[in-house]
Design a protein around this motif. Structure first.
Motif, PDB file in Angstrom:
ATOM      1  N   TYR A  86     -84.368 -89.346 -37.820  1.00  0.00           N
ATOM      2  CA  TYR A  86     -85.152 -90.278 -38.635  1.00  0.00           C
ATOM      3  C   TYR A  86     -84.697 -91.720 -38.416  1.00  0.00           C
ATOM      4  O   TYR A  86     -85.500 -92.655 -38.514  1.00  0.00           O
ATOM      5  CB  TYR A  86     -85.056 -89.895 -40.117  1.00  0.00           C
ATOM      6  CG  TYR A  86     -83.813 -90.371 -40.820  1.00  0.00           C
ATOM      7  CD1 TYR A  86     -83.786 -91.589 -41.491  1.00  0.00           C
ATOM      8  CD2 TYR A  86     -82.649 -89.594 -40.804  1.00  0.00           C
ATOM      9  CE1 TYR A  86     -82.632 -92.027 -42.132  1.00  0.00           C
ATOM     10  CE2 TYR A  86     -81.506 -90.026 -41.442  1.00  0.00           C
ATOM     11  CZ  TYR A  86     -81.500 -91.240 -42.096  1.00  0.00           C
ATOM     12  OH  TYR A  86     -80.355 -91.676 -42.719  1.00  0.00           O
ATOM     13  N   VAL A 115     -78.482 -97.053 -44.371  1.00  0.00           N
ATOM     14  CA  VAL A 115     -79.162 -95.798 -44.695  1.00  0.00           C
ATOM     15  C   VAL A 115     -78.144 -94.666 -44.662  1.00  0.00           C
ATOM     16  O   VAL A 115     -77.191 -94.683 -43.880  1.00  0.00           O
ATOM     17  CB  VAL A 115     -80.332 -95.508 -43.735  1.00  0.00           C
ATOM     18  CG1 VAL A 115     -81.429 -96.536 -43.901  1.00  0.00           C
ATOM     19  CG2 VAL A 115     -79.859 -95.456 -42.292  1.00  0.00           C
ATOM     20  N   THR A 157     -77.466 -90.281 -45.377  1.00  0.00           N
ATOM     21  CA  THR A 157     -77.771 -88.900 -45.775  1.00  0.00           C
ATOM     22  C   THR A 157     -76.450 -88.194 -46.016  1.00  0.00           C
ATOM     23  O   THR A 157     -75.555 -88.224 -45.167  1.00  0.00           O
ATOM     24  CB  THR A 157     -78.568 -88.126 -44.700  1.00  0.00           C
ATOM     25  OG1 THR A 157     -77.803 -88.069 -43.482  1.00  0.00           O
ATOM     26  CG2 THR A 157     -79.907 -88.788 -44.432  1.00  0.00           C
ATOM     27  N   VAL A 173     -81.100 -91.012 -48.694  1.00  0.00           N
ATOM     28  CA  VAL A 173     -82.140 -89.998 -48.505  1.00  0.00           C
ATOM     29  C   VAL A 173     -81.696 -88.730 -49.225  1.00  0.00           C
ATOM     30  O   VAL A 173     -80.578 -88.237 -49.011  1.00  0.00           O
ATOM     31  CB  VAL A 173     -82.370 -89.718 -47.011  1.00  0.00           C
ATOM     32  CG1 VAL A 173     -83.460 -88.662 -46.833  1.00  0.00           C
ATOM     33  CG2 VAL A 173     -82.738 -91.008 -46.279  1.00  0.00           C
ATOM     34  N   VAL A 216     -84.611 -92.051 -51.785  1.00  0.00           N
ATOM     35  CA  VAL A 216     -85.817 -91.543 -51.126  1.00  0.00           C
ATOM     36  C   VAL A 216     -85.869 -90.029 -51.282  1.00  0.00           C
ATOM     37  O   VAL A 216     -85.029 -89.309 -50.731  1.00  0.00           O
ATOM     38  CB  VAL A 216     -85.850 -91.920 -49.634  1.00  0.00           C
ATOM     39  CG1 VAL A 216     -87.108 -91.364 -48.970  1.00  0.00           C
ATOM     40  CG2 VAL A 216     -85.785 -93.437 -49.461  1.00  0.00           C
ATOM     41  N   ILE A 224     -87.238 -86.494 -50.482  1.00  0.00           N
ATOM     42  CA  ILE A 224     -87.961 -85.831 -49.391  1.00  0.00           C
ATOM     43  C   ILE A 224     -88.127 -84.340 -49.649  1.00  0.00           C
ATOM     44  O   ILE A 224     -88.600 -83.605 -48.774  1.00  0.00           O
ATOM     45  CB  ILE A 224     -87.251 -86.041 -48.029  1.00  0.00           C
ATOM     46  CG1 ILE A 224     -85.839 -85.420 -48.057  1.00  0.00           C
ATOM     47  CG2 ILE A 224     -87.180 -87.521 -47.672  1.00  0.00           C
ATOM     48  CD1 ILE A 224     -85.168 -85.345 -46.700  1.00  0.00           C
ATOM     49  N   ILE A 264     -89.533 -87.697 -42.400  1.00  0.00           N
ATOM     50  CA  ILE A 264     -88.480 -88.384 -43.155  1.00  0.00           C
ATOM     51  C   ILE A 264     -88.505 -89.880 -42.860  1.00  0.00           C
ATOM     52  O   ILE A 264     -88.410 -90.711 -43.775  1.00  0.00           O
ATOM     53  CB  ILE A 264     -87.096 -87.794 -42.806  1.00  0.00           C
ATOM     54  CG1 ILE A 264     -87.008 -86.324 -43.249  1.00  0.00           C
ATOM     55  CG2 ILE A 264     -85.986 -88.607 -43.467  1.00  0.00           C
ATOM     56  CD1 ILE A 264     -85.734 -85.631 -42.811  1.00  0.00           C
ATOM     57  N   ARG A 280     -91.245 -91.573 -44.725  1.00  0.00           N
ATOM     58  CA  ARG A 280     -90.964 -91.661 -46.161  1.00  0.00           C
ATOM     59  C   ARG A 280     -89.948 -92.783 -46.451  1.00  0.00           C
ATOM     60  O   ARG A 280     -90.098 -93.528 -47.425  1.00  0.00           O
ATOM     61  CB  ARG A 280     -90.456 -90.311 -46.662  1.00  0.00           C
ATOM     62  CG  ARG A 280     -90.211 -90.212 -48.156  1.00  0.00           C
ATOM     63  CD  ARG A 280     -91.469 -90.323 -48.993  1.00  0.00           C
ATOM     64  NE  ARG A 280     -92.445 -89.284 -48.752  1.00  0.00           N
ATOM     65  CZ  ARG A 280     -92.456 -88.077 -49.345  1.00  0.00           C
ATOM     66  NH1 ARG A 280     -91.504 -87.759 -50.211  1.00  0.00           N
ATOM     67  NH2 ARG A 280     -93.425 -87.200 -49.087  1.00  0.00           N
ATOM     68  N   VAL A 281     -88.925 -92.883 -45.602  1.00  0.00           N
ATOM     69  CA  VAL A 281     -87.937 -93.947 -45.776  1.00  0.00           C
ATOM     70  C   VAL A 281     -88.584 -95.305 -45.562  1.00  0.00           C
ATOM     71  O   VAL A 281     -88.345 -96.253 -46.324  1.00  0.00           O
ATOM     72  CB  VAL A 281     -86.749 -93.761 -44.808  1.00  0.00           C
ATOM     73  CG1 VAL A 281     -85.795 -94.955 -44.868  1.00  0.00           C
ATOM     74  CG2 VAL A 281     -85.991 -92.472 -45.128  1.00  0.00           C
TER      75      VAL A 281
END
Length: 261
Positions: free
Chosen positions: A68, A118, A120, A172, A212, A214, A240, A243-244
Motif C-alpha cells: 500500500y 504511515v 501498520t 492503518v 484508517v 480497513i 488499502i 482508503r489511506v
C-alpha cells in the motif's frame, strides 16, 4: 517622431492598466507579483516515512509495487502543490508494537524530516495471543492484550511527537484474515473491531493523527488475500492504498496546505 510618440503613449497605457487592481486602486508592480505568487504557490516535496510490520513492507504483493505504501506515491504525487513524494520505508515482517520504539530511536533524523508518517501494527500482536493461547482462546485474553497494546501505542505516539511535532501520523487499522482459521473464536470480527476502536481512541488524543479503518474491505473477500491467507495480495494493497489516500485527502490542509504557507 509621431510613430515613436504613439508607441510611448501606448506603453504608458499598458503599464497603467497593469498597475491598477480590480477595484481601481493603484497597485505597485511588486505587490501585484506577490499576490500572483501567493495565489499559485510553487510545488513542494513531501517526505513520507513508513513504519510497522509486514503490511508496510508489502509482503504478499505479487506485483512488487511496495504494497500500500508504494501505491500511495502516485496518488499523493497527483495532488496540486506536490512536486515529488519521497518514501523511506522501515516496515519489517513480524514486528509487534514493542519492536517499534527501537526503530524510532534509530531513525530519529528521517522521522524528524517527515511530512507524513504511515504505520501498520497490531496484526502480529493479535497473532501472538492466538499462538500463546490457542487451546484456551477467549475474549478475555484478547481484551488483556488489547489494553496492553493501547498503552504501548500511546507511548509510541509520544515518542513520534517528541521527534516530530508536526507530521501527520496515519495508523492503518486491522482486518480479519482469521475467519477460516479460528473456528473456535466465532467472535473474532468483534475482537478486531474492539482492537480498532481502542487504537482510534488513542489517536484521538493527539493532533494531526488519522485512523484508517480497513476491516470492512476484507469481509468475505478472500480474493483480496495472498495465498498465505493472511497478507493482502496486490488487489488488497490497492484497496488499502486508496482508503489511506481518501483519509489523507479529507485532511489535505494538514500535509499539503501547510507546505504551501
Amino acid at each position: 517622431m509621431k510613430r515613436w510618440g504613439w508607441l510611448i503613449i501606448w506603453s504608458w497605457l499598458l503599464v497603467g492598466c497593469a498597475a491598477f487592481s480590480a477595484g481601481g486602486k493603484l497597485e505597485h508592480p511588486n505587490e501585484a507579483a506577490g499576490k500572483l505568487l501567493e495565489a499559485k504557490p510553487l510545488p513542494k516535496d513531501i517526505h513520507l516515512v513508513a513504519l510497522g510490520d509486514s503490511l508496510t513492507e508489502g509482503v504478499g504483493d505479487g506485483e512488487g509495487k511496495g504494497g500500500y505504501v508504494g501505491r500511495l506515491v502516485p496518488l499523493l504525487s497527483a495532488e496540486e502543490g506536490v512536486r515529488t513524494v519521497t518514501v523511506t520505508n522501515f516496515g519489517k515482517r513480524g514486528r509487534r508494537i514493542v519492536d517499534l520504539e527501537p526503530v524510532i530511536a534509530a531513525h530519529r533524523k528521517e522521522l524528524g524530516q517527515a511530512d507524513v508518517i504511515v504505520l501498520t501494527i497490531g496484526g502480529n500482536d493479535v497473532m501472538n495471543v492466538v499462538r500463546s493461547h490457542f487451546l484456551d482462546l477467549s475474549r478475555e485474553r484478547f481484551r488483556q492484550a488489547r489494553e496492553m497494546f493501547a498503552d504501548r501505542l500511546d507511548h509510541l505516539l509520544i515518542s513520534l511527537r517528541t521527534v516530530n511535532p508536526d507530521a501527520v501520523v496515519v495508523l492503518v487499522g486491522l482486518y480479519n484474515p482469521f475467519s477460516s482459521t479460528l473456528p473456535n473464536i466465532p467472535e473474532i470480527d468483534d475482537v478486531i473491531a474492539e482492537w480498532n476502536s481502542a487504537s482510534r481512541a488513542v489517536l484521538s488524543r493527539y493532533d494531526r493523527t488519522i485512523f484508517v479503518d480497513i476491516q470492512d474491505i476484507f469481509i468475505d473477500r478472500d480474493e483480496l488475500l495472498h495465498r498465505d491467507e493472511f497478507h493482502p495480495n496486490a488487489a488488497g494493497y490497492e484497496q488499502i492504498a486508496m482508503r489511506v489516500y481518501e483519509a489523507l485527502d479529507q485532511q489535505k490542509e494538514w500535509w499539503v496546505g501547510s507546505l504551501l504557507q
